[in-house]
Enzyme design. Structure first.
Site, PDB file in Angstrom:
ATOM      1  N   LYS A  42       0.813  -1.195   0.000  1.00 19.37           N
ATOM      2  CA  LYS A  42       0.000   0.000   0.000  1.00 19.37           C
ATOM      3  C   LYS A  42       0.860   1.264   0.000  1.00 19.37           C
ATOM      4  O   LYS A  42       0.428   2.340  -0.424  1.00 19.37           O
ATOM      5  CB  LYS A  42      -0.874   0.027   1.272  1.00 19.37           C
ATOM      6  CG  LYS A  42      -1.778  -1.152   1.422  1.00 19.37           C
ATOM      7  CD  LYS A  42      -2.412  -1.137   2.823  1.00 19.37           C
ATOM      8  CE  LYS A  42      -3.210  -2.392   3.046  1.00 19.37           C
ATOM      9  NZ  LYS A  42      -3.680  -2.481   4.454  1.00 19.37           N
ATOM     10  N   GLY A  43       2.088   1.127   0.515  1.00 18.63           N
ATOM     11  CA  GLY A  43       2.905   2.295   0.839  1.00 18.63           C
ATOM     12  C   GLY A  43       3.149   3.304  -0.263  1.00 18.63           C
ATOM     13  O   GLY A  43       3.254   4.496  -0.004  1.00 18.63           O
ATOM     14  N   ASP A  99       7.550   2.929  -1.731  1.00 13.13           N
ATOM     15  CA  ASP A  99       7.674   4.030  -0.782  1.00 13.13           C
ATOM     16  C   ASP A  99       9.092   4.182  -0.259  1.00 13.13           C
ATOM     17  O   ASP A  99       9.619   5.280  -0.167  1.00 13.13           O
ATOM     18  CB  ASP A  99       6.671   3.872   0.378  1.00 13.13           C
ATOM     19  CG  ASP A  99       6.736   2.513   1.073  1.00 13.13           C
ATOM     20  OD1 ASP A  99       7.533   1.636   0.669  1.00 13.13           O
ATOM     21  OD2 ASP A  99       5.968   2.314   2.033  1.00 13.13           O
ATOM     22  N   ASP A 102      14.664  -0.127   1.850  1.00 10.31           N
ATOM     23  CA  ASP A 102      15.259  -0.294   3.176  1.00 10.31           C
ATOM     24  C   ASP A 102      16.315  -1.401   3.093  1.00 10.31           C
ATOM     25  O   ASP A 102      17.422  -1.161   2.628  1.00 10.31           O
ATOM     26  CB  ASP A 102      14.124  -0.605   4.155  1.00 10.31           C
ATOM     27  CG  ASP A 102      14.556  -0.645   5.605  1.00 10.31           C
ATOM     28  OD1 ASP A 102      15.351   0.210   6.007  1.00 10.31           O
ATOM     29  OD2 ASP A 102      14.109  -1.545   6.341  1.00 10.31           O
ATOM     30  N   LYS A 130      17.041   4.307   2.167  1.00  9.43           N
ATOM     31  CA  LYS A 130      17.762   4.211   3.449  1.00  9.43           C
ATOM     32  C   LYS A 130      18.986   3.315   3.211  1.00  9.43           C
ATOM     33  O   LYS A 130      18.980   2.132   3.581  1.00  9.43           O
ATOM     34  CB  LYS A 130      16.821   3.531   4.450  1.00  9.43           C
ATOM     35  CG  LYS A 130      16.683   4.206   5.805  1.00  9.43           C
ATOM     36  CD  LYS A 130      15.950   3.294   6.774  1.00  9.43           C
ATOM     37  CE  LYS A 130      14.559   3.727   7.088  1.00  9.43           C
ATOM     38  NZ  LYS A 130      13.865   2.821   8.044  1.00  9.43           N
ATOM     39  N   ARG A 164      -0.314   6.794   7.375  1.00 14.79           N
ATOM     40  CA  ARG A 164      -0.054   6.912   5.932  1.00 14.79           C
ATOM     41  C   ARG A 164      -0.554   8.243   5.387  1.00 14.79           C
ATOM     42  O   ARG A 164      -0.061   8.732   4.368  1.00 14.79           O
ATOM     43  CB  ARG A 164      -0.759   5.793   5.159  1.00 14.79           C
ATOM     44  CG  ARG A 164      -0.236   4.395   5.451  1.00 14.79           C
ATOM     45  CD  ARG A 164      -0.835   3.420   4.437  1.00 14.79           C
ATOM     46  NE  ARG A 164      -0.725   2.027   4.849  1.00 14.79           N
ATOM     47  CZ  ARG A 164       0.358   1.274   4.657  1.00 14.79           C
ATOM     48  NH1 ARG A 164       1.416   1.771   4.083  1.00 14.79           N
ATOM     49  NH2 ARG A 164       0.367   0.014   5.056  1.00 14.79           N
TER      50      ARG A 164
HETATM   51  P1  IMP Z   1      12.767  -3.671   2.383  1.00 19.70           P
HETATM   52  O1  IMP Z   1      12.278  -4.930   1.768  1.00 19.70           O
HETATM   53  O2  IMP Z   1      13.489  -3.915   3.664  1.00 19.70           O
HETATM   54  O3  IMP Z   1      13.536  -2.768   1.461  1.00 19.70           O
HETATM   55  O4  IMP Z   1      11.509  -2.904   2.922  1.00 19.70           O
HETATM   56  C1  IMP Z   1      10.643  -2.230   2.148  1.00 19.70           C
HETATM   57  C2  IMP Z   1       9.345  -2.035   2.896  1.00 19.70           C
HETATM   58  O5  IMP Z   1       9.533  -1.977   4.312  1.00 19.70           O
HETATM   59  C3  IMP Z   1       8.746  -0.722   2.518  1.00 19.70           C
HETATM   60  O6  IMP Z   1       7.942  -0.832   1.376  1.00 19.70           O
HETATM   61  C4  IMP Z   1       7.975  -0.356   3.771  1.00 19.70           C
HETATM   62  O7  IMP Z   1       6.697  -0.919   3.729  1.00 19.70           O
HETATM   63  C5  IMP Z   1       8.733  -0.983   4.901  1.00 19.70           C
HETATM   64  N1  IMP Z   1       9.600  -0.007   5.599  1.00 19.70           N
HETATM   65  C6  IMP Z   1      10.948   0.022   5.635  1.00 19.70           C
HETATM   66  N2  IMP Z   1      11.408   1.052   6.355  1.00 19.70           N
HETATM   67  C7  IMP Z   1      10.311   1.735   6.767  1.00 19.70           C
HETATM   68  C8  IMP Z   1      10.129   2.926   7.550  1.00 19.70           C
HETATM   69  O8  IMP Z   1      11.062   3.618   7.991  1.00 19.70           O
HETATM   70  N3  IMP Z   1       8.836   3.296   7.774  1.00 19.70           N
HETATM   71  C9  IMP Z   1       7.778   2.602   7.294  1.00 19.70           C
HETATM   72  N4  IMP Z   1       7.904   1.490   6.557  1.00 19.70           N
HETATM   73  C10 IMP Z   1       9.162   1.056   6.300  1.00 19.70           C
HETATM   74 MG    MG Z   2       5.504  -1.046   1.856  1.00 19.56          MG
END
Ligand code: IMP
Ligand code: MG
Length: 185
Positions: A42-43, A99, A102, A130, A164
């Site tokens: 959803k982000g 969004d 990470d 990030k 959100r």
């Molecule tokens: P990744 O797979 O670790 O890159 O994470 C991606 C997903 O983790 C994003 O689409 C977000 O839904 C969630 N996420 C990662 N960091 C944050 C944050 O600081 N705030 C809110 N959601 C986050």
């Molecule tokens: Mg997300």
């Protein structure tokens, strides 16, 4: 400012400026080429909807739903809930929009899955990056902002499903993370 917010990292006007810049970069990259913006729900719904309105060239829009987070702030398993149809993927140039990048696990897994399903090309565009948290080697092709190693909410990003709808990007007060449920938005 919302009572649960500790600090605003990106204001509404800063967000507009960042999206204008990334929209120009995307426009330059895809001028003369067909492409589909794939918004990861959803982000990314807030970012994707602002972004596409600043891209003045033809594009199509698709959605997929995936989440790699449970109710907390630690990365969990990737869950894919739905995907675009085959003809929205096969032979298409896709721009995956999320969004936040990470650990990178979500976009890495999604890029792989879309390539397996026959996409001609998969690039990535993220609202926030990030880099300090990266667990898999993945760089976004386009990004609006880099953010420090801090859990952030707003402009599509949630904590336990909330926040959100904040029009800015912010960190939350310590007490909110410690509490069993976040305050109301
Ligand atoms: P990744 O797979 O670790 O890159 O994470 C991606 C997903 O983790 C994003 O689409 C977000 O839904 C969630 N996420 C990662 N960091 C944050 C944050 O600081 N705030 C809110 N959601 C986050
Ligand atoms: Mg997300």
């Amino acid at each position: 400012m919302h009572a649960d917010v500790d600090r605003i990292l990106f204001s509404e006007s800063e967000i507009v400026a960042g999206i204008d810049r990334v929209a120009r970069e995307v426009t330059r990259a895809y001028t003369g080429r067909d492409f589909t913006v794939v918004s990861v729900l959803k982000g990314s719904c807030v970012f994707a909807s602002d972004l596409i309105r600043r891209i003045p060239i033809p594009l199509e829009l698709a959605f997929l739903a995936a989440s790699s987070y449970g109710d907390g702030t630690e990365a969990g398993r990737l869950e894919v809930n739905f995907f675009p149809t085959g003809n929205e993927i096969e032979g298409r140039n896709l721009l995956l929009v999320d969004d936040i990048l990470d650990t990178g696990r979500t976009l890495h897994a999604l890029k792989h899955e879309l390539a397996l399903r026959g996409a001609a090309e998969v690039r990535t565009c993220v609202f926030l990056d990030k880099p300090s948290r990266r667990a898999v080697p993945l760089q976004a092709d386009f990004r609006a902002f880099e953010v420090e190693n801090l859990f952030v909410v707003g402009y599509g990003l949630d904590f336990a499903g909330r926040y959100r709808n904040l029009p800015y990007v912010a960190s939350l007060r310590e007490a909110i993370y410690a509490a069993p449920k976040p305050g109301p938005v």
